[in-house]
Design an enzyme around this catalytic site. Sequence first.
Site, PDB file in Angstrom:
ATOM      1  N   THR A 178     141.356  51.938  24.121  1.00  0.00           N
ATOM      2  CA  THR A 178     142.678  52.792  23.801  1.00  0.00           C
ATOM      3  C   THR A 178     143.479  51.781  23.076  1.00  0.00           C
ATOM      4  OG1 THR A 178     143.351  51.668  26.088  1.00  0.00           O
ATOM      5  CG2 THR A 178     142.577  54.011  25.942  1.00  0.00           C
TER       6      THR A 178
ATOM      7  N   GLY B 246     146.598  50.246  22.910  1.00  0.00           N
ATOM      8  CA  GLY B 246     147.078  48.794  23.588  1.00  0.00           C
ATOM      9  C   GLY B 246     145.822  47.956  24.006  1.00  0.00           C
ATOM     10  N   CYS B 247     145.043  48.436  24.597  1.00  0.00           N
ATOM     11  CA  CYS B 247     143.909  47.512  25.221  1.00  0.00           C
ATOM     12  C   CYS B 247     143.152  46.832  24.135  1.00  0.00           C
ATOM     13  CB  CYS B 247     142.888  48.241  26.063  1.00  0.00           C
ATOM     14  SG  CYS B 247     143.978  48.933  27.613  1.00  0.00           S
ATOM     15  N   THR B 248     142.830  47.867  23.039  1.00  0.00           N
ATOM     16  CA  THR B 248     142.385  47.247  21.962  1.00  0.00           C
ATOM     17  C   THR B 248     143.048  46.017  21.127  1.00  0.00           C
ATOM     18  OG1 THR B 248     141.142  49.194  21.322  1.00  0.00           O
ATOM     19  CG2 THR B 248     141.328  47.851  19.387  1.00  0.00           C
TER      20      THR B 248
ATOM     21  N   GLY C 136     142.978  42.897  23.260  1.00  0.00           N
ATOM     22  CA  GLY C 136     141.657  42.185  23.206  1.00  0.00           C
ATOM     23  C   GLY C 136     141.447  41.501  21.923  1.00  0.00           C
TER      24      GLY C 136
END
Length: 157
Positions: free
Chosen positions: A42, A44-46, A49
């Site tokens: 997703t 924000g998570c990408t 990371g």
Amino acid sequence: MAVAIDQPVDDFQIPATSEKTVSLSQLKGKQVVIYFYPKDSTPGCTTEGQGFRDHYAEFQAANTEVFGVSRDSLKSHENFKAKQGFPFELLSDKDEALCQLFDVIKLKKLYGKEYMGVDRSTFLIDKDGVLRHEWRGVKVPGHVEAVLEQAKALNNG
């Protein structure tokens, strides 16, 4: 019992990418960053990371291992890790044991619906297994740099 600042973190064992199992006790002597995120691949998570990926060498230089955690499957994690070129392992917390230990499951709202989800949070554990810093309700921009700064300070302290 949930974690608390300046208290030892209970040992845990959890499946990770690269067919590994990670436990806190095997990481003694290294600082550990554990960042919880809601879902693989997703936006924000990408971005979060990628931030840890881009600063990974600096974390390593500060004697710090980095692990990302979500409730996604190992298969999903392997795809996410490969696509983004993450040099660190992702931990699969399907039974939410680690999420419970770090108290990151919160009531969230999306499009008017309420559900229990992972609150984006990061924890910095010192080389003796003691929790030294926590960031809860994380906003991605500038976050990785703030964690790195604390990791360097703790390593030099």
